[in-house]
Design an enzyme around this catalytic site. Sequence first.
Site, short mmCIF file in Angstrom:
data_model
loop_
_atom_site.label_atom_id
_atom_site.label_comp_id
_atom_site.label_asym_id
_atom_site.label_seq_id
_atom_site.Cartn_x
_atom_site.Cartn_y
_atom_site.Cartn_z
N HIS A 197 0.83 -1.22 0.00
CA HIS A 197 0.00 0.00 0.00
C HIS A 197 0.86 1.26 0.00
CE1 HIS A 197 -3.28 -2.76 1.25
NE2 HIS A 197 -2.33 -3.28 2.03
N GLU A 199 10.80 7.62 -16.36
CA GLU A 199 9.47 8.14 -16.70
C GLU A 199 9.11 7.75 -18.14
OE1 GLU A 199 8.80 12.24 -14.45
OE2 GLU A 199 10.77 12.09 -15.38
N LYS A 203 17.60 20.83 -10.79
CA LYS A 203 16.91 19.56 -11.05
C LYS A 203 17.81 18.48 -11.62
CE LYS A 203 13.11 18.77 -10.46
NZ LYS A 203 11.82 19.08 -11.06
N SER A 263 16.47 20.48 -15.93
CA SER A 263 15.27 21.24 -16.29
C SER A 263 15.76 22.47 -17.04
CB SER A 263 14.52 21.64 -15.02
OG SER A 263 13.85 22.86 -15.20
#
Length: 479
Positions: free
Chosen positions: A156, A290, A283, A277
């Site tokens: 979970h 992804e 970043k 970024s």
Amino acid sequence: MALAKTDASGGSGLLPEVLSFSSSLALDRQLLREDLVGSLAHVTMLGRTKVIPESDAKAIRDGLIEIWKRADAGKLELPDEEDVHMAVEVELNRTIGAPAALLHSARSRNDQVATDLRLHVREVAAKALEQLTGLISELVTRARAEKDLILPSYTHRQRAQPVSLAYWLASYGSAFLRDAQALVFVLEQCKRLPLGVGAISGTSLPIDREVTRQLLGFEGVTLNGMDTVGDRDFALDLLYATARFFVHASRLSTDLIDFTTQEFGFASLSGDISMGSSMMPQKKNPDVFELIRGKSGKAIGNLTGLLTTVKGLPGGYNRDLQEDRASLLETGPMLLTTLSVLRLSLPRVTFHPEKCRSGLEEGFTQATDLAEALVKKGMPFRKAYMAAGALVKRVQEKGITLRAATVELAQSVDPAFDASVLSVLEPSGAVARKASAGSTGPEAVEATLKTLEAEAKTLAAHAAKVPRLAALFQVLTTA
Ligand code: ARG
């Protein structure tokens, strides 16, 4: 696009717009090598069976070989035709003249395309199997190297129990092993040769499918032409195996995306696989993972798309089947590049033992071990569960970790707690004490790794035996 509709594919009266709408050349030119290998085998068989004169068969073969070589050298300009099959025939005619008209004897594009597609699926499945078994072996090596690193497991998405990094790696290794087995099934489904059934019902010309079967490295010939020309099950099987691999790779990616956040902090990515970024200078983004997760959507879409195309078609060949091309031809490169990028990226993920350890302690992940320690002293599990739960509540109230609990504090919750019971709160002990098969215990993990290692080796050997296009071409040039 200026398409030339030749008489060979039904005459020249077609509206150019309709011809352009119906052309698959833009996609199926990717099947050129498959098409040439299939034609080489077909014409060799036509010559041997005397369906066409041996001298014409030789001229055709030389022409096809020349086309392959020109394509290899990047010097082939395929004519604008309805599909790759017609384009090759037209190109052959340009190359050798009159004998080209004999190539399509006893063949239809229906059995031809089914053959090209099986050759394609077989090639992709073999390459993917090679990569995937390599990935599994690498996961095994990494797991052995990092077997002492301990981190929380999750149910979970809440911290559950301590596990070794080896266990986490072997969990994905086990899923990838099932994907490798799915690829073996794909190869099984490709083992019968479609060529020779013609448009739907066979041919009255004295062909010998055994010759083509042997030349193209198939184990048998398809059983029924009507089924053969309308069958794309082998393609669906590849799309399913691919979609399922992507689902696993996507879940692995999500774990890593989470683990490399500042919130988790369990791992970080090396500079050569993380992206910046354009605006935020600080970043270091996990774009690779992804993108793998993102591509899993396409993989599932491709499977759904082809299932929907095939569903509801009447028996035999229907032009709808040409729409298999986009989903199928996208799948191979997507699968193979993802596998190779995954193999490049995983070694560039570094886990941080200290951070993983604090994740364990802050998560009270040893509570089950505490309950099991009481069970070993004779307490019924449900009672032990309540006692351990009560101690967790008590330390939470005090704002300390479970491991910081003293014997006095624990005994104020339940007198059954003593120093030996509390000694199980050391997280590495929680891993070391697990002994059941398939558990995170070191011996169980090593047993899993041995199985993964052995299976990966067997399946890699299986992949190495699959006939490949380049090798078939070499054999066919001298057949
Ligand atoms: N381009 C077609 C396909 O890919 C080849 C088969 C065409 N057959 C036909 N009867 N028009 O499906």
